[in-house]
Design an enzyme around this catalytic site. Structure first.
Site, PDB file in Angstrom:
ATOM      1  N   ASP A  67     -38.200 -53.822 -25.887  1.00  0.00           N
ATOM      2  CA  ASP A  67     -38.637 -53.488 -27.069  1.00  0.00           C
ATOM      3  C   ASP A  67     -38.432 -54.868 -28.115  1.00  0.00           C
ATOM      4  O   ASP A  67     -37.789 -55.731 -27.738  1.00  0.00           O
ATOM      5  CB  ASP A  67     -38.216 -52.315 -27.914  1.00  0.00           C
ATOM      6  CG  ASP A  67     -36.720 -52.475 -28.324  1.00  0.00           C
ATOM      7  OD1 ASP A  67     -35.900 -53.230 -27.493  1.00  0.00           O
ATOM      8  OD2 ASP A  67     -36.269 -51.575 -29.117  1.00  0.00           O
ATOM      9  N   TYR A  69     -37.654 -57.553 -31.249  1.00  0.00           N
ATOM     10  CA  TYR A  69     -36.419 -57.962 -31.944  1.00  0.00           C
ATOM     11  C   TYR A  69     -36.429 -57.095 -33.276  1.00  0.00           C
ATOM     12  O   TYR A  69     -37.624 -56.691 -33.853  1.00  0.00           O
ATOM     13  CB  TYR A  69     -36.406 -59.329 -32.190  1.00  0.00           C
ATOM     14  CG  TYR A  69     -36.153 -60.074 -30.985  1.00  0.00           C
ATOM     15  CD1 TYR A  69     -35.036 -60.038 -30.089  1.00  0.00           C
ATOM     16  CD2 TYR A  69     -37.188 -61.260 -30.737  1.00  0.00           C
ATOM     17  CE1 TYR A  69     -34.976 -60.953 -29.152  1.00  0.00           C
ATOM     18  CE2 TYR A  69     -36.986 -62.102 -29.626  1.00  0.00           C
ATOM     19  CZ  TYR A  69     -36.061 -62.010 -28.811  1.00  0.00           C
ATOM     20  OH  TYR A  69     -35.830 -62.890 -27.645  1.00  0.00           O
ATOM     21  N   PHE A  80     -39.608 -61.482 -26.013  1.00  0.00           N
ATOM     22  CA  PHE A  80     -38.671 -62.402 -25.990  1.00  0.00           C
ATOM     23  C   PHE A  80     -38.747 -63.643 -26.790  1.00  0.00           C
ATOM     24  O   PHE A  80     -38.005 -64.462 -26.981  1.00  0.00           O
ATOM     25  CB  PHE A  80     -38.315 -63.072 -24.434  1.00  0.00           C
ATOM     26  CG  PHE A  80     -37.871 -62.088 -23.344  1.00  0.00           C
ATOM     27  CD1 PHE A  80     -36.551 -61.831 -23.380  1.00  0.00           C
ATOM     28  CD2 PHE A  80     -38.575 -61.622 -22.647  1.00  0.00           C
ATOM     29  CE1 PHE A  80     -35.987 -60.649 -22.565  1.00  0.00           C
ATOM     30  CE2 PHE A  80     -37.983 -60.555 -21.485  1.00  0.00           C
ATOM     31  CZ  PHE A  80     -36.727 -60.293 -21.634  1.00  0.00           C
ATOM     32  N   HIS A 188     -30.807 -59.055 -16.533  1.00  0.00           N
ATOM     33  CA  HIS A 188     -31.374 -59.434 -17.995  1.00  0.00           C
ATOM     34  C   HIS A 188     -30.832 -60.527 -18.378  1.00  0.00           C
ATOM     35  O   HIS A 188     -29.237 -61.038 -18.158  1.00  0.00           O
ATOM     36  CB  HIS A 188     -31.094 -58.093 -18.871  1.00  0.00           C
ATOM     37  CG  HIS A 188     -31.948 -58.475 -20.034  1.00  0.00           C
ATOM     38  ND1 HIS A 188     -31.522 -59.223 -20.906  1.00  0.00           N
ATOM     39  CD2 HIS A 188     -33.167 -57.678 -20.314  1.00  0.00           C
ATOM     40  CE1 HIS A 188     -32.488 -59.114 -22.215  1.00  0.00           C
ATOM     41  NE2 HIS A 188     -33.497 -57.950 -21.651  1.00  0.00           N
TER      42      HIS A 188
END
Length: 224
Positions: A67, A69, A80, A188
């Site tokens: 999702d 920031y 990202f 991740h």
């Protein structure tokens, strides 16, 4: 909320009937948040920025995030990515570290990844919005209906490189035909998991190697 900001080329790819049903379902939920003065990100006119910058037919690579920031000014509609005047978040710093090690790109001084999007890298979050200070707060809002459909349609189209970082993204593997597409898996890039195998996974060179073997133009990963 209006759905006219949703790009027409994705409406054509997903089907107008699907899109009409989806927006008929989610629009009242977004409108309710606005009416209740709930602060959420990205700005409403940036919700579909990833889809505006990367069309269905032009998508070579899909990098899947969870999702946006959740701090003010960060989210810009690309997974990202952050706007140029925003400090680079930890996960993106780690992406840049791996980028430098993998393909020897110089370290960027900003976090805007739109240059990748313009080359066919779809930077898609599974949830397209989030409330201020509350990560994963819109996980059940309904966005996964849309983003799962996007993943499935791209899988059906074939010849897409799906980049799944972390357990959440890798749960989407059931939507992807691994024969017709390539799937790259790694932990991740967050500080909590990057040292468990994200560093050294060399995804950027592997993507370009796959594109080269398919006689497709490679991605210029250097962010200026």
């Amino acid at each position: 909320m209006k759905n006219f900001n949703f790009p027409e080329h994705w409406t054509n790819a997903l089907g107008s009937s699907f899109c009409n049903n989806f927006f008929g379902d989610i629009a009242p939920r977004i409108d309710r948040l606005i009416d209740e003065d709930v602060i959420f990100f990205p700005p409403i006119d940036m919700l579909f920025q990833a889809l505006h910058l990367t069309s269905f037919l032009d998508t070579k690579v899909l990098i899947l995030g969870q999702d946006p920031y959740h701090r003010f000014g960060q989210a810009n509609g690309l997974a990202f990515s952050v706007n140029r005047d925003i400090s680079i978040p930890p996960s993106l710093k780690n992406i840049y570290l791996e980028l430098a090690e993998d393909v020897e790109c110089s370290n960027p001084n900003h976090g805007d990844l739109s240059f990748w999007s313009q080359q066919g890298v779809l930077l898609l979050n599974s949830s397209l919005s989030v409330e201020e200070g509350k990560p994963n707060s819109h996980q059940d809002l309904g966005w996964s209906t849309l983003t799962n459909k996007i993943i499935s349609k791209l899988s059906d189209r074939g010849e897409v490189i799906f980049v799944l970082w972390g357990n959440f993204a890798q749960k989407k593997m059931n939507l992807i035909d691994g024969v017709r597409n390539n799937i790259l898996l790694a932990p991740h890039p967050s500080p909590l998991s990057s040292y468990r195998g994200f560093f050294g996974s060399r995804p950027f060179s592997e993507i370009n190697n796959i594109l080269l073997r398919s006689n497709k133009e490679q991605i210029d990963w250097q962010i200026d």
